[in-house]
Write a protein that holds these residues in place. Structure first.
Motif, PDB file in Angstrom:
ATOM      1  N   LYS A 331       0.861  -1.179   0.000  1.00 27.58           N
ATOM      2  CA  LYS A 331       0.000   0.000   0.000  1.00 27.58           C
ATOM      3  C   LYS A 331       0.900   1.233   0.000  1.00 27.58           C
ATOM      4  CE  LYS A 331      -3.965  -2.001   2.386  1.00 27.58           C
ATOM      5  NZ  LYS A 331      -3.451  -3.382   2.367  1.00 27.58           N
ATOM      6  N   PRO A 332       0.421   2.341  -0.602  1.00 23.70           N
ATOM      7  CA  PRO A 332       1.279   3.541  -0.610  1.00 23.70           C
ATOM      8  C   PRO A 332       1.484   4.061   0.813  1.00 23.70           C
ATOM      9  CG  PRO A 332      -0.904   4.011  -1.548  1.00 23.70           C
ATOM     10  CD  PRO A 332      -0.838   2.546  -1.327  1.00 23.70           C
ATOM     11  N   VAL A 722       1.541   0.993  -6.755  1.00 27.13           N
ATOM     12  CA  VAL A 722       2.473   1.460  -5.728  1.00 27.13           C
ATOM     13  C   VAL A 722       3.881   1.438  -6.301  1.00 27.13           C
ATOM     14  CG1 VAL A 722       3.421   0.983  -3.461  1.00 27.13           C
ATOM     15  CG2 VAL A 722       1.011   0.608  -3.886  1.00 27.13           C
ATOM     16  N   ARG A 724       7.617   0.802  -5.875  1.00 28.78           N
ATOM     17  CA  ARG A 724       8.610   0.185  -4.998  1.00 28.78           C
ATOM     18  C   ARG A 724       9.862  -0.001  -5.831  1.00 28.78           C
ATOM     19  NH1 ARG A 724       6.052   1.751  -1.776  1.00 28.78           N
ATOM     20  NH2 ARG A 724       4.718   0.796  -0.201  1.00 28.78           N
ATOM     21  N   CYS A 760      -2.648  11.773  -5.378  1.00 24.94           N
ATOM     22  CA  CYS A 760      -1.969  10.533  -4.974  1.00 24.94           C
ATOM     23  C   CYS A 760      -0.937  10.835  -3.891  1.00 24.94           C
ATOM     24  CB  CYS A 760      -1.252   9.920  -6.174  1.00 24.94           C
ATOM     25  SG  CYS A 760      -2.394   9.163  -7.311  1.00 24.94           S
ATOM     26  N   GLN A 761      -0.494   9.746  -3.231  1.00 24.32           N
ATOM     27  CA  GLN A 761       0.652   9.893  -2.340  1.00 24.32           C
ATOM     28  C   GLN A 761       1.920   9.864  -3.196  1.00 24.32           C
ATOM     29  OE1 GLN A 761      -1.947   7.188  -0.084  1.00 24.32           O
ATOM     30  NE2 GLN A 761      -0.275   7.264   1.396  1.00 24.32           N
ATOM     31  N   ASP A 763       4.367   7.925  -3.320  1.00 25.81           N
ATOM     32  CA  ASP A 763       4.837   6.638  -3.857  1.00 25.81           C
ATOM     33  C   ASP A 763       3.681   5.875  -4.505  1.00 25.81           C
ATOM     34  OD1 ASP A 763       3.429   6.197  -1.573  1.00 25.81           O
ATOM     35  OD2 ASP A 763       4.758   4.630  -0.785  1.00 25.81           O
ATOM     36  N   GLU A 764       2.755   6.618  -5.087  1.00 24.21           N
ATOM     37  CA  GLU A 764       1.589   5.965  -5.692  1.00 24.21           C
ATOM     38  C   GLU A 764       1.519   6.376  -7.160  1.00 24.21           C
ATOM     39  OE1 GLU A 764      -3.183   5.703  -4.624  1.00 24.21           O
ATOM     40  OE2 GLU A 764      -1.958   7.223  -3.662  1.00 24.21           O
TER      41      GLU A 764
END
Length: 1586
Positions: A331-332, A722, A724, A760-761, A763-764
């Motif tokens: 999840k972000p 997400v 990563r 968005c966040q 890292d999203e």
């Protein structure tokens, strides 16, 4: 990357040098030639060819490093490692193939190989295909596809063979190349994992890496190379799966097509018990099919289902599994992103206020400076347009358009009107003049593609766009206008879906010079529409994006600032100048800055992919605008040019820098051309979309921007949106490059894709949105969509809007990385959401390409899209197959692609299809038209030559299998029904006891004698021939006399009670000999005669009935007698073992001594043999009492009296057909007009014409007869009316059947013949079965048959749930006629044998005086079937003796009243219990699945399903060309999943007429199953769904 495949290696080692070839002995050369021939004809696989060739050449090949060649072949891994070095020296010219490796991202290919290595054990059954299908390869006779087919992003290339093999690499000739190889082999991750692979040189599939021969092969590389080889060779070592269709050994002539199932007769191939030996688990030993299926089952043993949450399933509602999100999914975790702003607009005073103003300025002040140079297909400059020329020519055109075109004295165009621009890709000059001419006239240009044919992919949608924009005029060039398709009148044809257009030629004589006092209005840029750019959506619809004058100007400003354009720069443009970056840089911004554009047409790139680099060199261009494809293509040819230099470039704009594979093209391009003066920092990827125009671009180096970024992201993370950065898991990663910074004056943010546009966040991944003055304004004429896309208001997590400015959605998916760089990971159009995870079509393409570099499919000719099946998206991959790829290789490639995608993306592919080269629909500039491809896939018009479906692995949301509830006992059932107020389901016909009838006759033969005395001349029978004339007749006396003769002939020879087989064609002889047998006290058995053209399959059935019925004598005609003993017959059966055969043609006129009188009516009267639909030959015993009771019931129901006439078009050998032919007329005295169904084959209207001619009120037929009439006469009703055929006399037309009524057929029959006066209420059906041949029959009185709609899903759970007509999953069921007098029916539970309530599904039990008394079989299985004839309820009325029909059905009390005044009980037959398929704990009726399948494609003529082990097998008859065979596989799988929640295991496509059908027109599914397993169907194609 030692990507050497074992076959390639062998070909290298075993290639005899010319010298060796000459010394080969003649016979070896001859054998080699034979092998070549076999290979080219496809009689031998590539692998087999290499093996045999290796054996032949082994003695003549110099030993390589002392390794025996046979060892090298058998032990591939060992040989390949040893032979790497000498192999490459031995064959220098092959070195050119190294170019194959150059465009692969080492990372991704390694990932794919590693993924595949995990799977090496899994074998999949290869589909089998008939030879004729193998032959049709490419549409254009095996040429490599024209590279216009190469996709937008990548492409193959016509001169590849020559370019590639021209010069072998010398060890040190190319330091750049060398250096690059070192980098690749050391496993650097410079290029993207989602890389691309190049197409193969020449026709031979050999991949070898010669760099291994150089010092570059350091230890690290050797390890990689070896690992790779291992992964490869183990896969290559599969033994070929067995071939189902027996193509390998059958010659390609199809003369000896097995006839087992192709003729529709009674018990097709009944001798199969001799040929199929069963093994313990019921798999026929000799069957290759079963070994395939065994393989298939093995592949299915590995369950792919994710763990599901448990939930309670009501039996009724089959809830589809909802995929629960995995609690461990990433999840972000980042902060909420903050919007990113671009630098401020630089203020420049001298910038013109609008584009027309810029044109006016340069056209008047710098008329001599070059604006645009156009090139021809040889790369020579054809014409250079100067700014002065552009200005004067566009003025002329503007004046002409506004003033010289008129209709009825009204000007045709007024400012603001839309005008279509139709210009070919190689004529930028005329396009530019037309575009600026429209701008000066204040008209709105709508540039579109040149329509080449009337049916271009997507052309209809363009027409829709033109229509909605109100376009009436199209501008084009003279040459282009001449090339457009013309109508008969010589005008340009109207294209499908297009509005009526006037075509105006802009370089013709009609363009006039404006008068001195006319000047175009040059205004400041306003918010009016400047031009409309078309865009095709994912679904294939075309939208027009409107761009205002001010946005166009602002975008030019922003591009000028971002790219640092200066006045009079030279720029090379390879892109389409009609739209997107090609238009923005090459037509608009260039004029703003008085730049000189060198326009490279697509057609020149196809001939010479280096052309753009040569032009950069020649014109010392500062900027080039290209796509990754153009860089990739030029790499293939870079050795042709020693002396080019790219040092003049300050900016190489990569327009599709947002593509996942652009990074590998950039890297590879740089590696090769750095030595030619290309500086790494000038490569500037950019991201853009039609809606938002340029979103971000990497700035040129002089602007002092941060260094470019690169991200290696985990695909698993990306599928959950997400980011990563991947560390350990090397397998599934995506390497992306940044696309630079945000445009000047723009604000960018990233929002959630679905639902409210929350930010968005950090890292999203989300959709990038832009707010600036330089985006499109709207979709023309689509206000709703416009609001969604152009007026998005992003909000923070608190729900507060981030600003009051609206944002435009770019349809790009990405994120903002470090240094405020923008990264794009995919497009909305390519997004596929499968079970809640997101996958990008481009990434899947890249994985497919990395599996095997271009041996089997064309690079850039792969389409990936998703289709919605059973409430989820399913991934489909379609690729164009090379004509030289063998069947087996392609199949192996396909299975590897599936495994690679499964490993790397953790998603299953639903369908993988290969189509012949050049057959996928093309987009205007060569790419694949994805939406059109998808459309064709769904319509079954793709015509693939290879298909692999994997529904088992990727459909994970099927409802749970039904768990059988512990059975409720019968007593509680009854109580439950009483409590619920339901009555017990039972019904009966009228009571016969009160109806006195000629009851003194217990024996039918007595009735005949009585009639012969009482009414000797009364006509009983009249047989018609094919011409419609009377062939023979019989009165009561004539029939009696003929019967007496037969009896006299039998009495001397046979004993009382002997069984006699009657083998006659339909006619009076059959009836007379039947009564003759009864007179003589023998038991007659009627048998359908063998078919003279098809003895092999029909004669064994005759033989079997004769044997099983223990007949001691056969009565027949002379002709049939000869046939039974003929030579041909001897081939099919043992003719010596026939019992005594008598022909009855010329019997002496003798009267028998006395008639035989049976002692009791319970004595056996006759045997009735029939083949059930499950392929079981069952004979039932009919007593004299039952025979008379049957006739009496039918007489009462149909009100039959001597004055009546009825017409019968049925086969007279068993069941109700036999009773109506032979018994009823004699019993009731009515006249029967007999029409043998066989005669309808030569005269389809025979039966209906007879009904009309004799004014028949009651008629009987079979489904096959009804089908012949609807198919054969459907279009001829008018002709029949002219022949005075009138069916208004018919009160009841009954279809005799032992199955669920075929509503569709009866309704279409009624509809078609309504015109001939047939009453819509007349047609009904009867129902009988083995235990009782006549249970229901509509008759003449009583209410019309009713139809109800039941829920098909409830039926599967043995429930009946009535629904409204037209509701989803509804199934219409028609009542099967009225229950006959004397018949009682009850519905019982199949397991507990307890009675069921009203509207419950159960087995139909029947009790009546005319039930048969039992089965007559030879194998002492009476005990087994005893309860079929005398069984009792376990509860309730336990006294009555019932017979079990073996059919499921239900009773329902209707609102109608019977003749007796009672409420009418209707009996609905659902289907035979033996036929039902138990799948997933539910009960399916084959006919329901078959109905769905037949609906799925117009070419499916008939269909039958059965199960084998636990797989569902669907056999479809293809009515159409064999090319369509493979289209059916996906459609059949889809429809069965959607409508029945079942996964099809095997799809078999066969010719029409293969599904065997019995005399009643019922499918013999079990025979078909036997034929399939014994490999006798000669299928066109067999697909095993994984």
């Amino acid at each position: 990357m030692a990507e050497r495949t074992s076959t390639g290696l062998l070909t290298m080692m075993l290639e005899p040098t010319p010298a060796v070839a000459m010394t080969l002995p003649a016979e070896v050369r001859e054998k080699l030639a034979e092998l070549e021939l076999e290979l080219s004809e496809g009689d031998i696989t590539q692998k087999g060819y290499e093996k045999k060739r290796g054996k032949l050449l082994a003695p003549y090949i110099p030993q390589i490093q002392g390794v025996d060649p046979s060892l090298q072949i058998d032990n591939r891994i060992q040989a390949s490692t040893q032979a790497v070095l000498p192999g490459s020296k031995h064959n220098k010219s092959r070195a050119a193939n190294t170019r194959d490796e150059r465009f692969r991202s080492d990372l991704h290919t390694e990932a794919v190989q590693a993924a595949l290595a995990k799977y090496k054990e899994r074998k999949m059954p290869m589909p089998s295909k008939r030879r004729s299908v193998l032959v049709q390869s490419s549409v254009e006779a095996c040429t490599p596809p024209d590279t216009s087919s190469a996709s937008e992003d990548e492409g193959s290339l016509r001169r590849q063979g020559r370019l590639a093999t021209s010069t072998p690499y010398q060890g040190h000739g190319h330091p750049a190349v060398e250096h690059w190889f070192n980098r690749v082999i050391q496993g650097s991750s410079t290029s993207s994992s989602a890389s691309s692979t190049s197409s193969h040189p020449g026709g031979r599939s050999v991949t070898t890496t010669n760099t291994t021969a150089h010092a570059a092969l350091n230890a690290n590389a050797a390890a990689t190379a070896l690992a790779d080889l291992m992964a490869h060779t183990q896969l290559d070592n599969h033994s070929a799966p067995p071939d189902v269709t027996g193509l390998s050994e059958r010659s390609s002539l199809h003369t000896e097509r097995p006839q087992v199932a192709s003729v529709r007769g009674v018990s097709r191939g009944y001798n199969h018990h001799t040929s199929v030996m069963e093994t313990a688990d019921g798999v026929p030993v000799n069957s290759r099919v079963s070994s395939k299926i065994q393989q298939l089952l093995n592949t299915l043993k590995r369950p792919k289902r994710p763990p599901l949450r448990e939930f309670f399933v009501d039996d009724f509602e089959e809830l589809l599994d909802v995929q629960e999100p995995d609690p461990n999914q990433p999840k972000p975790e980042g902060q909420q992103m903050s919007p990113l702003e671009g630098e401020h607009h630089g203020v420049v005073n001298k910038w013109p206020p609008s584009l027309p103003a810029a044109l006016q300025r340069w056209g008047t002040t710098q008329p001599k400076s070059s604006c645009l140079t156009a090139l021809d297909n040889a790369g020579k400059p054809v014409y250079t347009l100067t700014y002065g020329k552009l200005w004067t020519r566009s003025q002329k055109l503007a004046y002409t358009l506004l003033n010289k075109l008129s209709t009825r004295n009204e000007p045709l165009l007024v400012p603001g009107d839309r005008v279509a621009l139709v210009f070919p890709n190689n004529d930028p000059v005329m396009f530019m003049v037309a575009f600026y001419g429209c701008l000066l006239a204040e008209l709105v240009p709508v540039p579109i593609e040149v329509p080449l044919t009337r049916k271009d992919a997507g052309s209809q949608q363009i027409g829709f766009l033109l229509g909605s924009c109100g376009v009436t005029l199209a501008l084009t060039t003279d040459a282009c206008q001449k090339g457009l398709p013309k109508a008969q009148t010589g005008e340009v044809a109207t294209f499908k879906g297009w509005p009526r257009l006037l075509w105006f030629v802009t370089d013709g004589k009609h363009v006039v010079k404006p008068p001195k006092d006319w000047h175009p209005p040059i205004r400041e840029a306003s918010n009016d529409i400047a031009y409309i750019e078309y865009k095709t959506s994912k679904e294939g619809s075309t939208m027009g994006i409107t761009v205002s004058h001010s946005a166009m100007l602002a975008h030019c400003h922003a591009l000028t600032q971002a790219c640092g354009y200066t006045e009079a720069e030279t720029i090379t443009n390879v892109l389409d100048f009609k739209r997107e970056a090609g238009l923005w840089h090459g037509v608009l911004t260039s004029v703003m800055n008085r730049m000189h554009v060198i326009s490279i047409p697509y057609s020149l790139m196809k001939v010479n992919p280096l052309s753009w680099i040569q032009k950069v060199h020649t014109y010392k261009a500062r900027v080039a605008v290209v796509k990754s494809r153009d860089m990739h293509w030029s790499l293939l040819a870079q050795r042709d040019q020693r002396d080019i230099s790219l040092s003049s470039l300050r900016m190489l704009i990569v327009a599709d820098g947002a593509n996942p594979w652009s990074i590998s093209s950039c890297d590879a391009f740089l590696n090769v051309f750095q030595a030619r003066g290309l500086r790494p920092e000038v490569i500037c990827p950019c991201a853009s979309s039609s809606e938002a125009m340029t979103v971000a671009i990497r700035r040129p180096p002089e602007m002092g921007v941060p260094p470019p970024g690169k991200a290696v992201l985990s695909m698993g993370g990306l599928s959950h949106s997400v980011i990563r950065v991947d560390t350990e898991e090397k397998l599934s990663v995506l390497t992306v490059q940044d696309v630079g910074q945000v445009m000047p004056g723009a604000v960018v943010c990233v929002v959630r894709v679905e639902g409210t546009p929350y930010l968005c966040q950090t890292d999203e991944v989300g959709e990038i949105c832009v707010s600036s003055g330089s985006t499109g304004v709207a979709y023309y004429g689509l206000p709703g969509m416009t609001k969604n896309v152009f007026e998005t208001i992003p909000v923070m997590s608190s729900g507060v809007p981030i600003s009051d400015r609206p944002f435009t959605r770019t349809s790009l998916l990405g994120f903002v990385g470090p240094d405020s760089l923008v990264f794009v990971v995919g497009k909305m159009d390519g997004l596929m959401v499968v079970s809640g995870r997101r996958h990008n079509a481009d990434d899947v393409v890249a994985t497919a390409l990395a599996v095997e570099p271009m041996k089997f499919v064309y690079r850039g000719r792969i389409a990936v899209f998703s289709v919605s099946v059973l409430h989820d998206e399913r991934i489909v991959v379609v690729a164009e197959q090379r004509p030289d790829a063998s069947e087996e290789d392609s199949f192996q490639w396909m299975s590897r692609v599936l495994q690679a995608i499964d490993s790397i993306h953790q998603v299953g592919v639903y369908c993988l299809a290969l189509v012949p080269a050049n057959t996928l629909p093309k987009a205007p500039l060569g790419g694949i038209h994805i939406s059109e491809t998808k459309q064709r896939f769904l319509e079954g018009a793709l015509h693939p030559c290879n298909v692999l479906m994997c529904p088992h692995t990727c459909v994970t949301n099927l409802p749970k299998p039904r768990q059988k509830q512990p059975e409720v006992g019968p007593a509680s059932m009854i109580v439950g029904n009483l409590v619920a107020g339901k009555r017990i389901a039972q019904a009966c016909g009228r009571d016969v006891a009160q109806l006195e009838d000629n009851d003194q006759f217990l024996y039918i033969q007595d009735v005949l004698q009585w009639r012969a005395q009482a009414t000797p001349d009364h006509p009983l029978f009249l047989v018609l021939n094919a011409k419609g004339t009377v062939a023979s007749t019989a009165s009561c006396l004539q029939l009696h006399k003929r019967a007496e003769r037969v009896a006299a002939a039998l009495m001397g020879r046979l004993n009382t009670g002997d069984h006699v087989a009657l083998v006659y064609p339909p006619g009076i002889d059959l009836i007379a000999t039947f009564y003759g047998c009864l007179y003589a006290g023998c038991v007659p058995v009627t048998v359908r005669p063998p078919h003279p053209q098809n003895l092999a399959t029909t004669l064994p059935t005759v033989k079997m009935i004769v044997e099983v019925s223990k007949s001691v004598c056969i009565l027949t005609t002379q002709a049939i007698m000869k046939l039974l003993k003929s030579k041909e017959a001897a081939a099919a059966v043992d003719v010596k073992s026939w019992p005594m055969v008598l022909d009855t043609d010329d019997l002496p006129r003798k009267k028998s001594p006395q008639m035989y009188k049976p002692p009791t009516p319970e004595m056996l009267a006759y045997l009735d043999f029939s083949v059930s639909t499950t392929g079981i030959l069952a004979g039932v015993k009919m007593s004299h009492a039952a025979t008379s009771a049957l006739c009496r019931s039918i007489k009462l129901q149909c009100e039959l009296y001597p004055s009546r006439q009825i017409a019968i078009c049925l086969d007279p050998y068993c069941g109700l057909g036999f009773a109506l032919w032979c018994l009823c007329s004699v019993y009731s005295g009515h006249q029967s007009i007999l029409v043998p169904p066989l005669e309808l084959e030569s005269n389809a209207s025979l039966w209906l014409a007879a009904v009309s001619q004799y004014k028949v009120r009651v008629t009987f037929c079979s489904y096959s007869v009804m089908e012949m009439c609807t198919k054969g006469l459907g279009s001829q009703t008018e002709a029949l009316r002219l022949r005075n055929v009138n069916l208004s006399c018919v009160r009841t037309c009954m279809v005799v059947a032992e199955e669920r009524p075929r509503i569709a057929l009866t309704q279409s029959f009624s509809k078609i013949f309504k015109d001939l006066g047939l009453s819509p209420r007349a047609v009904s059906t009867t129902f009988g079965c083995r235990v009782n041949v006549a249970i229901c029959l509509q008759g003449t009185a009583g209410p019309d048959p009713t139809t109800v709609y039941v829920d098909m899903r409830a039926l599967r759970h043995d429930r009946v749930r009535l629904v409204e007509r037209g509701s989803p999953h509804s199934l219409p069921l028609m009542e099967s006629g009225k229950i006959l007098p004397g018949v009682k029916v009850i519905i019982a539970n199949t397991e507990t044998k307890g009675p069921l309530g009203d509207s419950h599904l159960g087995e139909i039990w029947v009790s009546s005086p005319h039930n048969a008394t039992g089965y007559y079989t030879v194998y002492g299985e009476e005990a087994l079937h005893a309860d079929h004839f005398n069984t009792k309820l376990s509860f309730g009325d336990t006294q009555t003796v019932w017979a079990r029909t073996g059919y499921l059905g239900f009773l329902r009390r209707t609102e109608l009243t019977d003749a007796s005044g009672e409420r009418h009980d209707a009996l609905y037959v659902v289907g035979s219990l033996d036929e039902t398929l138990e799948l997933r704990g539910m009960r399916y009726h084959p006919i329901d699945i078959e109905t769905s399948v037949i609906r799925s494609h117009k070419s499916i003529a008939e269909c039958a399903v059965f199960t084998w082990t636990n797989l569902l097998v669907v056999v479809v008859e293809l009515e159409g060309s064999e090319q369509e065979a493979l289209d059916l596989v996906a459609l059949v799988t889809n429809v069965v999943l959607e409508e029945h929640y079942l996964i099809v295991g095997v799809v078999v496509v066969v010719d029409p007429g293969v599904i065997p059908i019995n005399s009643r027109g019922e499918k013999q599914r079990m025979h078909l199953r036997d034929g399939f397993l014994a490999d006798q169907l000669d299928p066109i194609y067999v697909a095993y769904n994984m």
